[in-house]
Design a protein around this motif. Structure first.
Motif, mmCIF file in Angstrom:
data_model
loop_
_atom_site.group_PDB
_atom_site.id
_atom_site.type_symbol
_atom_site.label_atom_id
_atom_site.label_comp_id
_atom_site.label_asym_id
_atom_site.label_seq_id
_atom_site.Cartn_x
_atom_site.Cartn_y
_atom_site.Cartn_z
ATOM 1 N N THR A 93 0.764 3.986 -3.129
ATOM 2 C CA THR A 93 0.293 5.436 -3.046
ATOM 3 C C THR A 93 1.432 6.173 -3.302
ATOM 4 O O THR A 93 1.432 7.427 -3.956
ATOM 5 C CB THR A 93 -0.039 5.612 -1.471
ATOM 6 O OG1 THR A 93 -1.237 4.645 -1.163
ATOM 7 C CG2 THR A 93 -0.447 7.059 -1.033
ATOM 8 N N ASP A 114 2.055 6.649 -6.940
ATOM 9 C CA ASP A 114 1.003 7.403 -7.473
ATOM 10 C C ASP A 114 1.242 9.119 -7.430
ATOM 11 O O ASP A 114 1.106 9.947 -8.227
ATOM 12 C CB ASP A 114 -0.500 6.968 -6.782
ATOM 13 C CG ASP A 114 -1.595 7.534 -7.596
ATOM 14 O OD1 ASP A 114 -1.479 8.015 -8.586
ATOM 15 O OD2 ASP A 114 -2.605 7.483 -7.054
ATOM 16 N N ALA A 115 1.522 9.169 -6.071
ATOM 17 C CA ALA A 115 1.896 10.719 -5.666
ATOM 18 C C ALA A 115 2.960 11.186 -6.530
ATOM 19 O O ALA A 115 2.904 12.367 -6.963
ATOM 20 C CB ALA A 115 2.272 10.797 -4.189
ATOM 21 N N GLU A 143 -5.950 4.949 -3.315
ATOM 22 C CA GLU A 143 -5.367 4.792 -1.856
ATOM 23 C C GLU A 143 -6.210 3.837 -1.124
ATOM 24 O O GLU A 143 -6.039 2.996 -0.446
ATOM 25 C CB GLU A 143 -4.659 6.001 -1.120
ATOM 26 C CG GLU A 143 -4.401 5.805 0.341
ATOM 27 C CD GLU A 143 -3.900 7.325 0.634
ATOM 28 O OE1 GLU A 143 -2.982 7.731 0.353
ATOM 29 O OE2 GLU A 143 -4.656 7.584 1.708
ATOM 30 N N LYS A 144 -7.500 4.503 -1.024
ATOM 31 C CA LYS A 144 -8.540 3.644 -0.015
ATOM 32 C C LYS A 144 -8.900 2.162 -0.740
ATOM 33 O O LYS A 144 -8.709 1.402 0.218
ATOM 34 C CB LYS A 144 -9.940 4.555 -0.092
ATOM 35 C CG LYS A 144 -9.631 5.644 0.908
ATOM 36 C CD LYS A 144 -10.665 6.492 1.135
ATOM 37 C CE LYS A 144 -11.772 6.496 0.452
ATOM 38 N NZ LYS A 144 -13.007 7.747 0.809
ATOM 39 N N VAL A 173 -8.229 5.321 6.101
ATOM 40 C CA VAL A 173 -6.763 5.554 6.086
ATOM 41 C C VAL A 173 -6.025 5.715 7.410
ATOM 42 O O VAL A 173 -5.007 5.313 7.974
ATOM 43 C CB VAL A 173 -6.551 6.992 5.485
ATOM 44 C CG1 VAL A 173 -4.963 7.457 5.409
ATOM 45 C CG2 VAL A 173 -7.162 7.050 4.161
ATOM 46 N N ASN A 182 -0.952 12.311 3.326
ATOM 47 C CA ASN A 182 -2.377 12.044 4.258
ATOM 48 C C ASN A 182 -2.641 13.084 5.477
ATOM 49 O O ASN A 182 -3.440 12.872 6.494
ATOM 50 C CB ASN A 182 -2.496 10.677 4.546
ATOM 51 C CG ASN A 182 -2.933 9.788 3.453
ATOM 52 O OD1 ASN A 182 -3.845 9.747 2.792
ATOM 53 N ND2 ASN A 182 -1.977 9.049 3.040
ATOM 54 N N PHE A 225 4.052 8.703 3.286
ATOM 55 C CA PHE A 225 2.594 8.351 3.259
ATOM 56 C C PHE A 225 1.921 9.165 4.172
ATOM 57 O O PHE A 225 0.882 9.737 3.921
ATOM 58 C CB PHE A 225 2.503 6.850 3.602
ATOM 59 C CG PHE A 225 1.006 6.441 3.661
ATOM 60 C CD1 PHE A 225 0.362 5.961 2.113
ATOM 61 C CD2 PHE A 225 0.280 6.541 4.665
ATOM 62 C CE1 PHE A 225 -0.914 5.412 2.125
ATOM 63 C CE2 PHE A 225 -1.501 6.080 4.600
ATOM 64 C CZ PHE A 225 -1.467 5.411 3.524
ATOM 65 N N VAL A 265 -4.872 11.207 -5.086
ATOM 66 C CA VAL A 265 -4.561 9.919 -4.649
ATOM 67 C C VAL A 265 -5.404 9.321 -3.917
ATOM 68 O O VAL A 265 -5.487 7.777 -3.913
ATOM 69 C CB VAL A 265 -3.297 10.194 -3.880
ATOM 70 C CG1 VAL A 265 -2.699 9.271 -2.973
ATOM 71 C CG2 VAL A 265 -2.146 10.829 -4.716
ATOM 72 N N LEU A 266 -6.399 9.938 -3.194
ATOM 73 C CA LEU A 266 -7.080 9.277 -2.372
ATOM 74 C C LEU A 266 -8.111 8.008 -2.462
ATOM 75 O O LEU A 266 -8.059 7.091 -2.079
ATOM 76 C CB LEU A 266 -8.021 10.249 -1.489
ATOM 77 C CG LEU A 266 -8.698 9.739 -0.068
ATOM 78 C CD1 LEU A 266 -7.909 9.652 0.743
ATOM 79 C CD2 LEU A 266 -9.614 11.257 0.401
ATOM 80 N N VAL A 286 0.761 -1.332 0.022
ATOM 81 C CA VAL A 286 0.057 0.219 -0.053
ATOM 82 C C VAL A 286 0.889 1.374 0.078
ATOM 83 O O VAL A 286 0.442 2.131 -0.707
ATOM 84 C CB VAL A 286 -1.074 0.063 1.360
ATOM 85 C CG1 VAL A 286 -1.912 1.313 1.312
ATOM 86 C CG2 VAL A 286 -1.770 -1.252 1.338
#
Ligand SMILES: *[C@@H]1O[C@H](CO)[C@@H](O)[C@H](O)[C@H]1NC(C)=O
Ligand SMILES: *[C@@H]1O[C@H](CO)[C@@H](O)[C@H](O)[C@H]1NC(C)=O
Length: 208
Positions: free
Chosen positions: A56, A59-60, A122-123, A167, A102, A98, A118-119, A52
């Motif tokens: 994330t 992606d970011a 990510e979820k 999260v 967040n 991370f 991103v959320l 995870v």
């Protein structure tokens, strides 16, 4: 170190359940090392957990250059990640990035542009983590003749949780797992946060 970074660090350390004196680091490591039943399970949970963080952050990393956001995370941290060799240093840097991504969620503030983008992914990754982590945990409990109904209920619920609160459940998971099953303690994801707050590291492992 900016004030918001400092409050993020303090928040992370409180989530880890440690004081500033690094008291919590060494404790369960030995329990895990000599427990042949627990060790492979802890390692499997860790691998899933790390997936995870990895997804994330990548992606970011890809979205950041397209965003014009002065609040966005310092690119230096991503560069540091690429030069980190030890597994625990790598993932404690990843965990820190991370948490930074967040940080508005953690502080219950409005998400910035990066987090908004991103959320959703990510979820999904977090729900998948809770879905995949349940069978090895159940099998471990069965084989070690233990029950942790509250933990399993939570993991099951988190695997279907649509709210942003999932999260926080993820960020806090190493600690909740350790509280329930100390022998399954994961690596110290807050290692970098602790080093930063104690002034041991100046923001990058590479410059130690
Ligand atoms: C980024 O935003 C600032 C403030 O809104 C603006 O002055 C600047 O020109 C923007 N930069 C780019 C590359 O879009
Ligand atoms: C389960 O979830 C509840 C509600 O979020 C929380 O208060 C509790 O500490 C959790 N327990 C475990 C073992 O994870």
């Amino acid at each position: 170190m900016s004030r918001s970074e400092r409050s993020l660090l303090l928040l992370l350390i409180s989530i880890a359940g440690c004081g500033l004196g690094l008291i919590c680091v060494a404790r369960a490591d030995s329990a895990r090392a000599y427990n042949p039943l627990a060790r492979p399970v802890a390692e499997a949970v860790e691998r899933l957990y790390n997936q995870v963080l990895h997804a994330t952050i990548e992606d970011a990393r890809q979205r950041l250059p397209h965003l014009n956001d002065s609040e966005a995370i310092d690119k230096q941290y991503f560069e540091d990640l690429d030069t980190t060799l030890s597994n625990e240093d790598y993932y404690s840097t990843a965990y820190y990035i991370f948490a930074w991504i967040n940080s508005q969620l953690m502080a219950q503030q409005r998400p910035d542009k990066l987090l908004l983008e991103v959320l959703p992914g990510e979820k999904t990754a977090i729900r998948n983590f809770f879905l995949k982590v349940r069978p090895p945990l159940e099998s471990y409990l069965h084989r070690s003749h233990q029950t942790r109904p509250e933990l399993i209920t939570n993991v099951t619920r988190w695997a279907g949780e649509q709210q942003d609160s999932v999260v926080m459940s993820y960020i806090e998971f190493p600690r909740s797992l350790q509280a329930q099953l100390p022998e399954l303690q994961l690596m110290d994801y807050t290692k970098l946060a602790k080093a930063l707050i104690e002034g041991v590291a100046t923001g990058i492992w590479g410059s130690l």
